[in-house]
Design a protein around this motif. Structure first.
Motif, PDB file in Angstrom:
ATOM      1  N   SER A 190      -5.926 -21.168  10.482  1.00  0.00           N
ATOM      2  CA  SER A 190      -6.878 -20.591  11.437  1.00  0.00           C
ATOM      3  C   SER A 190      -6.243 -20.276  12.787  1.00  0.00           C
ATOM      4  O   SER A 190      -6.639 -19.342  13.464  1.00  0.00           O
ATOM      5  CB  SER A 190      -8.066 -21.531  11.631  1.00  0.00           C
ATOM      6  N   GLY A 202     -12.630 -23.229  11.956  1.00  0.00           N
ATOM      7  CA  GLY A 202     -11.373 -23.495  12.656  1.00  0.00           C
ATOM      8  C   GLY A 202     -11.745 -24.262  13.917  1.00  0.00           C
ATOM      9  O   GLY A 202     -12.775 -24.942  13.949  1.00  0.00           O
ATOM     10  N   VAL A 241     -11.100 -12.943   7.481  1.00  0.00           N
ATOM     11  CA  VAL A 241     -10.605 -13.634   8.675  1.00  0.00           C
ATOM     12  C   VAL A 241     -11.295 -13.019   9.892  1.00  0.00           C
ATOM     13  O   VAL A 241     -11.225 -11.803  10.093  1.00  0.00           O
ATOM     14  CB  VAL A 241      -9.069 -13.480   8.765  1.00  0.00           C
ATOM     15  N   SER A 278     -11.601 -17.678  12.574  1.00  0.00           N
ATOM     16  CA  SER A 278     -12.470 -18.439  11.671  1.00  0.00           C
ATOM     17  C   SER A 278     -12.412 -17.749  10.311  1.00  0.00           C
ATOM     18  O   SER A 278     -11.857 -16.659  10.184  1.00  0.00           O
ATOM     19  CB  SER A 278     -13.899 -18.444  12.207  1.00  0.00           C
ATOM     20  N   ASP A 330      -6.596 -25.697   6.385  1.00  0.00           N
ATOM     21  CA  ASP A 330      -5.441 -25.102   7.045  1.00  0.00           C
ATOM     22  C   ASP A 330      -4.198 -25.837   6.531  1.00  0.00           C
ATOM     23  O   ASP A 330      -4.300 -26.620   5.590  1.00  0.00           O
ATOM     24  CB  ASP A 330      -5.534 -25.286   8.564  1.00  0.00           C
TER      25      ASP A 330
END
Ligand SMILES: [Zn+2]
Length: 434
Positions: free
Chosen positions: A91, A189, A162, A174, A35
């Motif tokens: 995320s 995530g 996603v 996630s 991320d």
């Protein structure tokens, strides 16, 4: 076959600390980074304006990731011959997953779930949420592409999807990445099974099943020494989000003539919406929160201003409730108290539901709680964690049965095990080849 035709994964940050995971998946000339957060270390006492790139690297608050950051920030050009296709993903909107997103080079597309993409610019409206982008006003938020759930997104040779997930950040997601050499990499995530949408989590886990690499957060195994501490509020409080809302409703029902106020965390929109929907009393929000909800999901709710506060032009004036009316009420309203606590009624009840100050680790917490006692207001903490506990983590891993498990985002990655294959404990900056 050269090394370039293999899938590699590099772990840049957020491994043995809670938050700030920065991980790159690469194949040939394509790569994806996820991320873009900053590790939260309040003890450093850094202000947003102190957090220049070198300081962030020095304290390992972000990863030293080549070929993704804005050259205006790093002073280093991006090697576009080596990398022809790049994308980044976040995320969810918690700062340890999003705060550094403005450091991403402007030409690299950034993806997030639709709610995250919508809410981040609203949260950064005053320029006090995200790190600033080079050459822009601090209120600027770089473009974020709202990814359609579960729909493949092509990044050169790589495909990413996603998935909606469940965490105490509204719209958490996630990620699944697939590569031309038939590798599947899944990233949780931040995740839990006791939120409003365990069904979404199970669906993601089914799609992630048999992953070659499963990158899982492990916040829940970070404090093994506290595991059997039955005196903690976590154990006496609600077990899940549904029980938490039920308790807030119950407290209203058993207190028909008593002032009741509450507060929650701004980015946990879903909890707030459930409280509004289920409460027998009319829920009134502080105007700033009503404005955040309006900007994020375009819904209007009753609100009030504290004396002297600046007005928001996007709020419907018909929904304003006078502050004086709330101060004198003992039966009609459940309202969000955010300050001026000394004017609340003696004998009233205040419900603190993961609002700030969050807990004992914050020096502001104890005086905050004591102030209610001094004014003879009952203070009730009603919490529900955003993270899977040890048992849920085991269940999550058992649903995926990955070939390799990589625990990140935890103080104790070694406490997460993989009975179905290998478990790796990558070092900061380490690359593995799948
Ligand atoms: Zn989070």
């Amino acid at each position: 076959m050269t090394l370039k035709d293999k899938t590699t994964v590099t772990f840049y940050n957020g491994l043995t600390t809670i938050g700030g995971p920065m991980i790159e998946v690469a194949y040939n000339k394509s790569h994806i980074l996820f991320d873009l957060g900053e590790v939260y270390r309040p003890e450093l006492g850094l202000k947003l304006e102190d957090e220049d790139f070198q300081t962030l690297l020095k304290y390992q608050l972000i990863g030293d990731v080549p070929n993704f950051y804005d050259p205006k920030v790093t002073g280093k050009e991006i090697d576009t011959e080596r990398w022809e296709h790049a994308a980044a993903f976040i995320s969810h909107l918690h700062l340890d997953h999003s705060k550094a997103l403005n450091l991403l080079a402007p030409e690299i597309p950034l993806y997030a779930g639709p709610i995250t993409a919508e809410m981040l610019p609203a949260l950064n409206e005053k320029g006090d949420f995200l790190l600033p982008a080079a050459g822009h006003d601090k209120t600027y938020t770089r473009p974020i592409i709202a990814a359609e759930y579960k729909k493949p997104i092509q990044v050169g040779d790589l495909t990413m999807e996603v998935w909606p997930s469940d965490h105490d950040a509204y719209g958490a997601t996630s990620l699944i990445i697939k590569t031309p050499d038939h590798k599947k990499i899944a990233f949780t995530g931040d995740i839990r099974l006791h939120g409003y949408h365990p069904d979404w989590v199970h669906e993601f886990l089914a799609a992630a099943k048999g992953s070659d690499l499963f990158i899982i957060e492990g916040t829940g195994v970070s404090w093994p020494e506290e595991k059997h501490d039955d005196n903690s509020e976590e154990f006496t409080g609600p077990k899940n989000e549904v029980e938490l809302t039920e308790e807030i409703v119950r407290l209203q029902n058993i207190n028909p003539k008593r002032q009741i106020t509450f507060n929650t965390y701004p980015t946990n929109v879903e909890r707030l919406l459930r409280i509004i929907a289920d409460s027998p009393r009319k829920v009134v929000l502080h105007a700033a929160r009503a404005h955040l909800i309006k900007r994020s999901i375009n819904e209007d709710y009753p609100y009030y201003y504290l004396p002297g506060e600046e007005k928001f032009t996007d709020l419907n004036p018909e929904l304003e409730v006078a502050y004086e009316e709330l101060l004198h009420d003992d039966h009609e309203y459940l309202w969000q108290a955010v300050g001026d606590y000394n004017h609340l009624q003696e004998g009233g009840l205040y419900i603190h539901s993961n609002a700030e100050p969050l807990g004992n680790f914050d020096p502001a917490y104890k005086p905050f709680v004591e102030n209610f006692a001094q004014h003879k207001i009952e203070y009730k903490a009603l919490r529900c964690s955003g993270h899977a506990d040890e048992k849920e983590l085991k269940e999550i891993i058992s649903e995926v049965q990955p070939a390799i498990l990589a625990p990140v985002h935890t103080l104790h990655p070694e406490l997460e095990e993989n009975p179905y294959g290998n478990r790796i404990l990558p070092k900061r900056g380490e690359t593995i080849t799948l």
